[in-house]
Design a protein around this motif. Structure first.
Motif, PDB file in Angstrom:
ATOM      1  N   SER A  77       0.859  -1.183   0.000  1.00  8.75           N
ATOM      2  CA  SER A  77       0.000   0.000   0.000  1.00  8.75           C
ATOM      3  C   SER A  77       0.897   1.235   0.000  1.00  8.75           C
ATOM      4  CB  SER A  77      -0.887   0.004   1.248  1.00  8.75           C
ATOM      5  OG  SER A  77      -1.350   1.301   1.535  1.00  8.75           O
ATOM      6  N   ARG A  78       0.765   2.055  -1.016  1.00  9.25           N
ATOM      7  CA  ARG A  78       1.590   3.264  -1.072  1.00  9.25           C
ATOM      8  C   ARG A  78       1.313   4.168   0.128  1.00  9.25           C
ATOM      9  NH1 ARG A  78       1.265   8.172  -1.226  1.00  9.25           N
ATOM     10  NH2 ARG A  78      -1.005   8.004  -1.252  1.00  9.25           N
ATOM     11  N   GLU A  79       0.046   4.247   0.510  1.00  5.50           N
ATOM     12  CA  GLU A  79      -0.337   5.108   1.622  1.00  5.50           C
ATOM     13  C   GLU A  79       0.346   4.670   2.919  1.00  5.50           C
ATOM     14  OE1 GLU A  79      -4.415   6.929   3.661  1.00  5.50           O
ATOM     15  OE2 GLU A  79      -4.539   5.343   2.164  1.00  5.50           O
TER      16      GLU A  79
ATOM     17  N   ALA B  20       7.324   7.203  -1.738  1.00  3.50           N
ATOM     18  CA  ALA B  20       5.947   6.802  -1.456  1.00  3.50           C
ATOM     19  C   ALA B  20       5.056   8.026  -1.297  1.00  3.50           C
ATOM     20  CB  ALA B  20       5.894   5.940  -0.203  1.00  3.50           C
TER      21      ALA B  20
ATOM     22  N   ASP C 156       1.795   9.920  -5.159  1.00  4.71           N
ATOM     23  CA  ASP C 156       0.496   9.887  -4.498  1.00  4.71           C
ATOM     24  C   ASP C 156      -0.694   9.671  -5.429  1.00  4.71           C
ATOM     25  OD1 ASP C 156       0.602  12.332  -5.722  1.00  4.71           O
ATOM     26  OD2 ASP C 156       0.253  13.528  -3.924  1.00  4.71           O
TER      27      ASP C 156
ATOM     28  N   TYR D 112      -0.982   6.875  -7.082  1.00  3.11           N
ATOM     29  CA  TYR D 112      -1.109   5.416  -7.162  1.00  3.11           C
ATOM     30  C   TYR D 112      -1.571   4.839  -5.837  1.00  3.11           C
ATOM     31  CZ  TYR D 112       1.346   5.813 -11.576  1.00  3.11           C
ATOM     32  OH  TYR D 112       1.695   6.153 -12.848  1.00  3.11           O
TER      33      TYR D 112
ATOM     34  N   LEU E 230       2.408   0.108  -4.688  1.00  2.13           N
ATOM     35  CA  LEU E 230       3.763   0.067  -5.231  1.00  2.13           C
ATOM     36  C   LEU E 230       4.197  -1.388  -5.327  1.00  2.13           C
ATOM     37  CD1 LEU E 230       5.545   2.919  -3.203  1.00  2.13           C
ATOM     38  CD2 LEU E 230       4.516   3.055  -5.478  1.00  2.13           C
TER      39      LEU E 230
ATOM     40  N   ARG F  67       7.229  -3.611  -5.719  1.00  2.30           N
ATOM     41  CA  ARG F  67       8.674  -3.493  -5.575  1.00  2.30           C
ATOM     42  C   ARG F  67       9.388  -4.745  -6.083  1.00  2.30           C
ATOM     43  NH1 ARG F  67      10.498   0.779  -2.965  1.00  2.30           N
ATOM     44  NH2 ARG F  67      12.347  -0.322  -2.215  1.00  2.30           N
TER      45      ARG F  67
END
Length: 321
Positions: free
Chosen positions: A139-141, A282, A286, A288, A291, A293
């Protein structure tokens, strides 16, 4: 099918015509497909409204990738995929090779299975998975916030970095600044540090590892030479005005951004720069939700580092034998 190396013109066509929001695996990143052609001897074909890929790697990376839909199919999704699988079966027979697949997600595997059972019962596929191929999706957030006990250590690493370089660090985004040269500088210095450590006997790098590391460096340069075409995202972390870390990424789908490269020079890494650039990017990415990886390739330290960020999903990849 007519197999070839993907050209930049092909890339532009695919970028404009692939709009599949179910894609989330790193193998489905168009930038990866373009850059990794040499590493995996990947051939591509654009036919019947699909992008086809054939990989020639190890056992778990030899075979056809899942057909990626280029344009909306007039028939049902199942009917369109049936036609794509039929092309693969025909191509395999023509080239005298088995109908094998690789780098398929569980949903993609199940779709292929359903079509083979119904329409090609003479073809038997035995599926296996390799832990080394799993994509780490976050989760990018969560990576931007680093909240709670789960991310306590990571937040401490970032705070330590900020204290050490107080007032003397900054993060610059690739889409806002002309920092491609600084990215290449970090990548080159990182590579030199690895080779110097190997010469000093601190780490062991095989000839094959050296070849792959040099190839990766060339891929970074190629990516940055085409950064506008590839719509790359990323950034550079600076301390005392000097570039010490870089990250480079591209879009898989509207929700998922694929982080291709992340490099950090040793002195800054010891002071928390890996955690810092991860956190900075990250926050910068913002638009998206996730992410990707990518995989850890079975490298123990890399696996430990990726797990320490608590992925929301370990995306399994299946191959047939």
């Amino acid at each position: 099918m007519t197999w070839k190396i993907l050209s930049l013109d092909d890339f532009h066509f695919l970028k404009d015509n692939i709009h599949d929001e179910t894609l989330e695996g790193s193998d489905a990143s168009l930038v990866n497909i373009f850059l990794l052609q040499k590493k995996y001897d990947t051939k591509t074909a654009i036919e019947g409204g699909f992008l086809f890929r054939y990989y020639t790697g190890g056992e778990n990376r030899t075979g056809y990738g899942f057909p990626i839909k280029i344009q909306k199919c007039a028939d049902s999704e199942h009917s369109c995929l049936h036609d794509a699988v039929a092309l693969i079966v025909s191509d395999a027979k023509l080239n005298g090779r088995a109908v094998k697949f690789c780098l398929l997600t569980e949903n993609q595997k199940n779709e292929i299975d359903s079509i083979l059972r119904a329409d090609f019962p003479e073809i038997s596929v035995d599926w296996q998975t390799n832990r080394d191929d799993c994509d780490y999706i976050y989760s990018r957030e969560k990576l931007a916030a680093l909240q709670g006990k789960t991310y306590h250590k990571k937040k401490n690493h970032v705070s330590r970095f900020q204290r050490i370089y107080e007032g003397n660090w900054e993060f610059r985004s690739l889409n806002l600044c002309s920092i491609a040269d600084d990215m290449i500088f970090v990548a080159k210095k990182w590579l030199e540090e690895r080779f110097d450590s190997a010469e000093a006997g601190e780490i062991v790098i095989s000839d094959e590892d050296k070849r792959i590391l040099n190839l990766e460096h060339e891929m970074i340069k190629t990516a940055l030479e085409n950064k506008e075409d590839f719509a790359l995202e990323g950034g550079v972390l600076y301390t005392n005005g000097k570039p010490v870390a870089m990250t480079l990424a591209s879009r898989i789908s509207e929700k998922v951004l694929d982080v291709h490269f992340e490099k950090c020079l040793s002195e800054a890494a010891a002071n928390g720069a890996y955690a810092a650039i991860n956190w900075c990017f990250a926050n910068a990415a913002d638009s998206y939700e996730f992410l990707n990886r990518e995989e850890d390739m079975g490298v123990e330290n890399l696996r430990k580092a990726k797990l320490s960020y608590h992925p929301d999903n370990l995306l399994e990849k299946f191959y047939s034998v």
